[in-house]
Enzyme design. Structure first.
Site, short mmCIF file in Angstrom:
data_model
loop_
_atom_site.label_atom_id
_atom_site.label_comp_id
_atom_site.label_asym_id
_atom_site.label_seq_id
_atom_site.Cartn_x
_atom_site.Cartn_y
_atom_site.Cartn_z
N HIS A 121 93.77 -54.02 4.48
CA HIS A 121 93.32 -55.38 4.20
C HIS A 121 93.98 -55.96 2.95
CE1 HIS A 121 90.38 -55.04 7.39
NE2 HIS A 121 90.05 -53.86 6.90
N LYS A 125 93.20 -41.47 -14.44
CA LYS A 125 93.87 -40.50 -15.32
C LYS A 125 95.34 -40.86 -15.47
CE LYS A 125 91.40 -38.97 -17.06
NZ LYS A 125 89.99 -39.03 -16.90
N LYS A 180 88.11 -42.70 -27.84
CA LYS A 180 87.32 -41.67 -27.16
C LYS A 180 85.90 -42.17 -26.89
CE LYS A 180 86.58 -37.63 -25.40
NZ LYS A 180 87.13 -37.45 -24.05
N GLU A 190 95.84 -44.21 -17.54
CA GLU A 190 95.50 -44.22 -18.97
C GLU A 190 96.44 -43.37 -19.81
OE1 GLU A 190 91.50 -42.97 -19.96
OE2 GLU A 190 91.57 -41.29 -18.61
N TRP A 228 76.30 -23.04 -28.54
CA TRP A 228 76.15 -24.25 -27.73
C TRP A 228 75.15 -23.85 -26.66
CZ3 TRP A 228 78.68 -29.04 -27.97
CH2 TRP A 228 78.48 -29.89 -26.88
N GLU A 268 89.33 -41.56 -9.79
CA GLU A 268 89.48 -40.80 -11.03
C GLU A 268 90.94 -40.38 -11.24
OE1 GLU A 268 88.04 -40.45 -13.66
OE2 GLU A 268 88.81 -38.63 -14.56
N CYS A 288 80.44 -22.07 -27.57
CA CYS A 288 80.12 -21.11 -28.62
C CYS A 288 81.36 -20.54 -29.30
CB CYS A 288 79.33 -19.96 -28.03
SG CYS A 288 77.89 -20.49 -27.12
N ASN A 296 79.17 -14.98 -26.44
CA ASN A 296 79.59 -16.22 -25.77
C ASN A 296 79.49 -16.01 -24.27
OD1 ASN A 296 80.24 -17.27 -28.21
ND2 ASN A 296 82.44 -17.38 -27.86
N GLY A 297 79.21 -17.08 -23.52
CA GLY A 297 79.19 -16.97 -22.06
C GLY A 297 77.80 -16.72 -21.53
N ARG A 321 84.92 -26.67 -31.64
CA ARG A 321 84.51 -26.32 -30.29
C ARG A 321 83.16 -26.95 -29.91
NH1 ARG A 321 87.06 -21.30 -28.72
NH2 ARG A 321 85.24 -20.68 -27.52
C1 AGP Z 1 88.13 -41.39 -19.45
O1 AGP Z 1 89.29 -40.69 -19.37
C2 AGP Z 1 88.13 -42.50 -20.40
N1 AGP Z 1 88.50 -42.13 -21.69
C3 AGP Z 1 86.95 -43.45 -20.30
O2 AGP Z 1 87.00 -44.06 -19.05
C4 AGP Z 1 85.53 -42.85 -20.50
O3 AGP Z 1 85.18 -42.05 -19.41
C5 AGP Z 1 84.52 -43.99 -20.68
O4 AGP Z 1 84.84 -44.72 -21.83
C6 AGP Z 1 83.09 -43.51 -20.73
O5 AGP Z 1 82.86 -42.71 -21.84
P1 AGP Z 1 81.50 -41.93 -22.00
O6 AGP Z 1 81.44 -40.91 -20.92
O7 AGP Z 1 81.57 -41.33 -23.37
O8 AGP Z 1 80.40 -42.92 -21.86
#
Ligand code: AGP
Length: 629
Positions: free
Chosen positions: A525, A506, A624, A509, A84, A502, A2, A110-111, A27
């Protein structure tokens, strides 16, 4: 999430509010509205969807009704909001501003107000008529009730002392047309000082084109603004002094909230994002409320035999954490596969199976295809997504929204923690329906989930510099030591494996360092051959029934000269013997510690990528939203 903007001054307020809301668009929101004091009435307009719909409603009013339109155009006090949704659906009545029964007090909020149910009941008993499903509306009625005390600030102060939760709001009263009163409790709110005019907003971009002079509102403070004056009050009514500061940000820095990058800003937004995601699904009491997920009502959920989770990248890792929670708490058979594989497997699902598509964007091609394949095979499909109206929401039988707000950094951070939080809630709901968890355990874990925003904030505060928000402490030390490494190994077991995966994603990437993430027991292994003197190995060693096994794996890698960076619980002092560096998380339930453990690993990746001088917001080759197969 929001956005709030408010103005008192000498210029026509409507255009300033609309321009301010436009600046807060980044936002994310699903509805918007404005209220202005127009002569002897407060005039309000609200619209669902894009801000353009609100602009069109404003234009229609101007074309239709000369009298009101003129009063509104000359109005100089008003408030605006982008919403939101948290409590209540996305519709016009739930959009802000909200107002009291006599339409004399309007608020934008907000909140979350945690004790709104009890307050609403009390106010209704006193005759208040509610027109929305939101928690926010209770503030309008409560402030109006307290207006009997005298001034708007007296009323807001009294209301503030009755409200629980985390929120920021701005109130406006017909009887005091040149004044706005704002409150900040854990959610942002700032003052903009102009010449004979004053702004109040949830973020500086809302007024940056009008003034660069700002005053920061402290937590638990009330601020009273008039065109020429600003007063800051503590919860006891005591007056506080505040410097006026000059902002030297450009527009882009302002959108980043003063942080160096969107990714850093989004890491810092994680407490609020989780709060918005879980609040209306856990309060009040210990019951988990998943009433808003379309076709997935309690009968359907009770009848599920098996769950299959699918997604890509970070979303897949969130799903993996969800699998452990579903198995551990709800004792339900759960499988998981990456969407690009699942979509081409033989579809052995059908009625009685629930397939969950995890996708923050709701537009990832492979995930959508996997969801469709499962649907065609007869399974019930649930989307877990952050984007209202995305394709995933249209294809699924039900939707569980994360409420992380818009995420701009390509590397997912706040959407990930919200996806995990949603999976925890689903697992608890199924545990409740299937009777697989003792009520006392349920009560304890739901309580800890409600406190997750505080735990997240604790982790962020411990791992960052309070002035710059940049990684600090052990995270920064580990980054400084290893930023030139060409390989990192990440290890974990059980739910900690998902955190390792994860963390490794991070780092690779955004820093382009090669990483491998492995189930710690599998390490011997194969990957153990990669270890050399000084190889950085990140081990997720949070509390769990398999922690002793993880510690053995730490010893194995240390014996080969690896430099172990452990993620461990605050009170686990034994771990120091086995690691060169320890990144701490609070002592919450062992199934929740891994969610917190992802945060220092986000910051570690961030610190290393920044040290290498890379663009963390837009890493090379990545998009993205991946809308192609
Ligand atoms: C995450 O840091 C990446 N940019 C990528 O793995 C992402 O999570 C993946 O492409 C899935 O995207 P989504 O959640 O929009 O489906």
């Amino acid at each position: 999430m929001c956005g709030i903007v408010g103005y008192v001054g000498k210029r026509p307020v409507q255009d300033l509010l609309l321009a301010g809301l436009k600046k807060l668009e980044y936002r994310g929101y699903d509805s918007a509205g404005i209220s202005v004091i127009a002569g002897d009435e407060i005039e309000s307009l609200r619209a669902v969807g894009n801000l353009q719909n609100l602009f069109e409603a404003v234009a229609a009013r101007e074309a239709d009704d000369g009298g009101v339109a003129v009063a509104v155009q000359t109005a100089t006090t008003g408030i605006g909001h982008t919403r939101w949704a948290t409590h209540g659906r996305v519709n016009e009545s739930n959009a802000h501003p909200h107002f009291d029964t006599s339409n004399a007090v309007h608020v934008v909020v907000n909140g979350i107000v945690e004790n709104y149910v009890a307050l609403k009941r009390r106010l209704q008993d006193m005759g208040a008529v509610f027109t929305s499903e939101t928690d926010a509306e209770v503030i309008a009625h409560l402030v109006a009730h307290h207006c009997a005390l005298g001034s708007l600030e007296d009323a807001v102060l009294a209301a503030f002392n009755e409200l629980e939760g985390h929120f920021a709001f701005v109130a406006m009263r017909l009887d005091e047309p040149d004044k706005l009163v704002g409150v900040r409790k854990e959610c942002p709110l700032v003052v903009g000082r102009g010449d004979g005019e004053t702004f109040l907003a949830s973020a500086i971009p809302a007024f940056l084109s009008e003034t660069r002079r700002t005053q920061y509102i402290e937590n638990d403070e009330i601020v009273v603004i008039t065109p020429d004056d600003v007063r800051f009050l503590g919860p006891d009514g005591s007056e506080h002094e505040r410097e006026v500061e000059e902002i030297d940000w450009d527009e882009e820095t302002a959108e980043k909230g003063g942080f160096d990058t969107f990714m850093l800003k989004e890491i810092h937004e994680q407490a609020d994002a989780i709060a918005d995601t879980v609040a209306d699904r856990t309060a009040p009491g210990t019951h988990v409320d998943l009433d808003d997920v379309g076709a997935l009502d309690e009968n359907m959920l009770r009848g599920i035999d098996r769950i299959l989770i699918t997604g890509c990248g970070t979303a897949y890792h969130a799903g993996l954490m969800g699998r452990y929670a579903l198995e551990e708490w709800a004792q339900i058979r759960t499988e998981i596969d990456v969407a690009s594989e699942y979509r081409y497997r033989k579809q052995l699902v059908g009625p009685g199976d629930l397939v969950i598509g995890m996708t923050q964007s709701g537009e990832t091609a492979d995930t959508l295809a996997a969801m469709r394949a499962a649907h065609e095979a007869g399974a019930t499909v649930l989307a877990v997504t952050n984007v209202v109206g995305s394709q995933a929401t249209r294809d699924a039988d039900g939707v569980l929204y994360t409420r992380a707000g818009l995420e701009i950094g390509v590397a997912a951070t706040k959407t990930f923690v919200c996806q995990v939080a949603v999976m925890y809630l689903l697992a608890l709901k199924l545990a409740e329906l299937r009777g697989t968890m003792k009520p006392a355990t349920m009560e304890r874990i739901v309580g800890e989930i409600k406190r997750l925003p505080h735990s997240v904030q604790e982790v962020i505060a411990a791992a960052t510099d309070p002035d710059t928000g940049l990684p600090a402490g052990p995270v920064a030390e580990a980054a400084e030591r290893h930023w030139q490494a060409d390989f990192f190994l990440y290890l974990g077991r059980h739910i900690g494996l998902a955190v390792a995966l994860e963390g490794a994603l991070k780092l690779k990437e955004i820093s382009y360092i090669s990483t491998d993430a492995y189930a710690a027991g599998e390490m011997k292994h194969g990957p153990i051959a990669l270890l050399e003197d000084g190889t950085p190995v990140v081990v997720v060693a949070t509390d769990s029934p398999v922690k002793d096994k993880v510690v053995s794996n730490m010893q194995e890698v240390a014996a080969r000269g690896a430099h172990v960076i452990a993620v461990a619980a605050e009170s686990d002092h034994e771990i120091d013997e086995h690691a060169k560096q320890v990144l701490r998380v609070p002592d919450v339930d062992w199934m929740l510690q891994p969610l917190l453990g992802t945060i220092p690993l986000q910051l570690l990746a961030y610190a290393i990528a920044s040290r290498r001088g890379l663009n963390v917001d837009q890493p090379r080759n990545l998009a993205k939203t991946v809308t192609v197969e």
